[in-house]
Scaffold this active site. Structure first.
Site, mmCIF file in Angstrom:
data_model
loop_
_atom_site.group_PDB
_atom_site.id
_atom_site.type_symbol
_atom_site.label_atom_id
_atom_site.label_comp_id
_atom_site.label_asym_id
_atom_site.label_seq_id
_atom_site.Cartn_x
_atom_site.Cartn_y
_atom_site.Cartn_z
ATOM 1 N N ALA A 159 -9.337 -70.378 -28.057
ATOM 2 C CA ALA A 159 -10.657 -71.951 -26.818
ATOM 3 C C ALA A 159 -11.586 -71.134 -26.714
ATOM 4 C CB ALA A 159 -10.306 -73.106 -25.439
ATOM 5 N N THR A 160 -11.466 -69.924 -26.361
ATOM 6 C CA THR A 160 -12.855 -68.982 -25.646
ATOM 7 C C THR A 160 -13.984 -68.795 -27.181
ATOM 8 O OG1 THR A 160 -11.612 -67.663 -24.200
ATOM 9 C CG2 THR A 160 -13.804 -67.199 -24.906
ATOM 10 N N ASN A 201 -9.036 -75.859 -15.000
ATOM 11 C CA ASN A 201 -8.481 -75.233 -15.230
ATOM 12 C C ASN A 201 -8.109 -74.373 -13.893
ATOM 13 O OD1 ASN A 201 -11.153 -73.536 -14.952
ATOM 14 N ND2 ASN A 201 -10.114 -71.762 -15.438
ATOM 15 N N GLN A 234 -7.121 -76.999 -21.212
ATOM 16 C CA GLN A 234 -6.132 -77.183 -19.918
ATOM 17 C C GLN A 234 -5.553 -79.201 -20.237
ATOM 18 O OE1 GLN A 234 -4.016 -74.990 -17.991
ATOM 19 N NE2 GLN A 234 -5.810 -73.353 -18.072
ATOM 20 N N SER A 255 -6.048 -74.857 -27.027
ATOM 21 C CA SER A 255 -5.783 -73.678 -27.285
ATOM 22 C C SER A 255 -4.521 -73.291 -27.432
ATOM 23 C CB SER A 255 -5.891 -72.960 -25.699
ATOM 24 O OG SER A 255 -5.767 -71.753 -25.676
ATOM 25 N N ALA A 256 -3.685 -72.759 -28.420
ATOM 26 C CA ALA A 256 -2.606 -72.912 -28.496
ATOM 27 C C ALA A 256 -1.577 -72.465 -27.467
ATOM 28 C CB ALA A 256 -1.936 -72.013 -29.094
ATOM 29 N N HIS A 257 -1.827 -70.879 -26.413
ATOM 30 C CA HIS A 257 -1.286 -70.514 -25.724
ATOM 31 C C HIS A 257 -1.012 -71.217 -24.044
ATOM 32 C CE1 HIS A 257 -3.469 -68.128 -22.724
ATOM 33 N NE2 HIS A 257 -4.559 -69.217 -23.394
ATOM 34 N N THR A 283 -9.915 -64.927 -42.764
ATOM 35 C CA THR A 283 -8.248 -64.583 -43.006
ATOM 36 C C THR A 283 -7.407 -65.087 -42.295
ATOM 37 O OG1 THR A 283 -8.257 -62.567 -44.702
ATOM 38 C CG2 THR A 283 -6.086 -63.944 -44.454
ATOM 39 N N CYS A 303 -8.837 -65.767 -16.027
ATOM 40 C CA CYS A 303 -10.152 -64.674 -16.842
ATOM 41 C C CYS A 303 -10.589 -64.270 -16.119
ATOM 42 C CB CYS A 303 -11.186 -66.712 -17.564
ATOM 43 S SG CYS A 303 -11.712 -67.591 -16.481
#
Length: 388
Positions: A75-76, A156, A184, A204-206, A244, A330
């Site tokens: 996301a950043t 967040n 979020q 974001s995935a995490h 890649t 963060c």
């Protein structure tokens, strides 16, 4: 030492075991390890198929089409690509940006950079205590040269929800680019990017039980515009982001978003009960104030400030027993009070005495009961020692 209870899901989530297994299949020689950009042989073609399936799964969660998803490192990067990509390409249309004081540092720092390049930024102040950014505040900030509005869907730190639909309608009427940080919000709220009139949306995935190091930027293809790439070299991802592709991480994000779609409502209902149980338990035990809105928030977060004269005994007891946060991940390396809590008019003392509890898939009612029991025991022991 007994392992802590994990109550910091806003910082990151563990990856589901079934997702780890699928990711591993994209790493070995017997799996889909090929370069997705190598279209001349089956190894690359099979990897490309995995990437495109994941792209469809991510798009499905937010009401987008697969070709509107651009892979990023998180996301950043998505936030940076959205803000800098639009402002660099369309600076001739205007150099005014609207955001808020309680955004993620990826937005605030990007805006600071753009200010150094001659852009003007209006940082909206949220409503005191609740942290709500109102549509009217956005309307009042719009100028003839406003180019971009960037606001997060779910904060967040305090979990408040922004009225993205109303703001999106205003942005569309005024022909202003609208970017939303949904890192979020994905997997917690129903999102339909087209119905909400969102032009760019960061993911974001995490935060959704996928791997770290992978994210996406939605780019609205119903609206004709282009973003200036920030990473050059090969023209991958429709020319927006070269490099890649990490097939295994992309597969993980796709699986995580597919699973999130299946359990969104039931998980919010379950976590709401845990959120309320912890809030009620803390209120009955000590003096606290809620940071954020009581109703307009997701169930995953509970941010409270401990307000008694000597709150450190209970604060330390919480941090000993549970993995929690005093702000966002963060900012964890920086001393000082949360910029979000200061923006909602908490005193510096109350901001420093705040804890963000965040709940997730593996949080149980027993976890909450055990935490409250531990705090009560510490409180009772302290009172006995003080009395003696």
């Amino acid at each position: 030492m007994k392992q802590q209870i994990y109550l910091d899901y806003a910082a990151t989530t563990p990856v589901y075991p079934e997702i780890i297994e699928k990711m591993a299949q994209s790493l070995s020689f017997t799996g889909t390890f090929g370069n997705p950009a190598s279209n001349g042989h089956p190894f690359g073609q099979q990897a490309r198929q995995k990437v495109e399936q994941a792209r469809s799964d991510v798009a499905s969660l937010i009401g987008a089409t697969a070709d509107e998803i651009i892979w990023t490192s998180g996301a950043t990067e998505s936030n940076n690509l959205a803000l800098k990509g639009v402002t660099e390409r369309y600076a001739s249309r205007g150099k005014h940006i609207i955001t808020s004081q309680i955004e993620h540092k990826a937005i605030l720092d990007s805006c600071a950079k753009l200010e150094s390049l001659g852009f003007e930024v209006t940082y909206l102040k949220p409503n005191a205590e609740t942290g709500i950014i109102t549509p009217d505040a956005v309307k009042d900030a719009i100028r003839p040269d406003t180019l971009l509005i960037s606001l997060m869907m779910v904060n967040n730190e305090i979990g408040t929800i922004t009225d993205i639909k109303s703001i999106g309608e205003t942005a569309k009427q005024q022909d202003i680019f609208f970017h939303v940080d949904a890192a979020q919000a994905a997997g917690k709220l129903h999102i339909d990017v087209h119905a909400l009139n969102i032009d760019l949306l960061s993911l974001s995935a995490h935060k959704v039980y996928g791997p770290k190091g992978i994210g996406a930027l939605y780019v609205n293809h119903q609206k004709t515009f282009e973003i200036e790439p920030q990473i050059h070299g090969g023209g991958h991802e429709q020319g927006c982001r070269s490099g890649t592709l990490a097939t295994h991480q992309i597969v993980g994000m796709g699986e995580a978003f597919k699973i999130a779609k299946l359990s969104l409502d039931t998980e919010q209902e379950r976590l709401k009960l845990l959120q309320q149980k912890l809030f009620d338990g803390l209120k009955a035990m000590t003096s606290i104030v809620l940071n954020g809105d009581l109703e307009q928030r997701v169930a995953n977060y509970l941010n409270v400030s401990f307000t008694e004269d000597n709150p450190f005994v209970l604060i330390n007891a919480v941090k000993t027993f549970a993995a929690v946060s005093s702000g966002s991940a963060c900012n964890s390396g920086k001393a000082g009070a949360s910029h979000v809590l200061l923006a909602i008019d908490r005193t510096e003392t109350h901001a420093k005495n705040a804890i963000r509890f965040s709940f997730g898939k593996y949080t149980t009612e027993k976890n909450i009961d055990d935490l409250l029991e531990h705090l009560k025991h510490v409180q009772d022991t302290t009172q006995i020692v003080t009395f003696i």
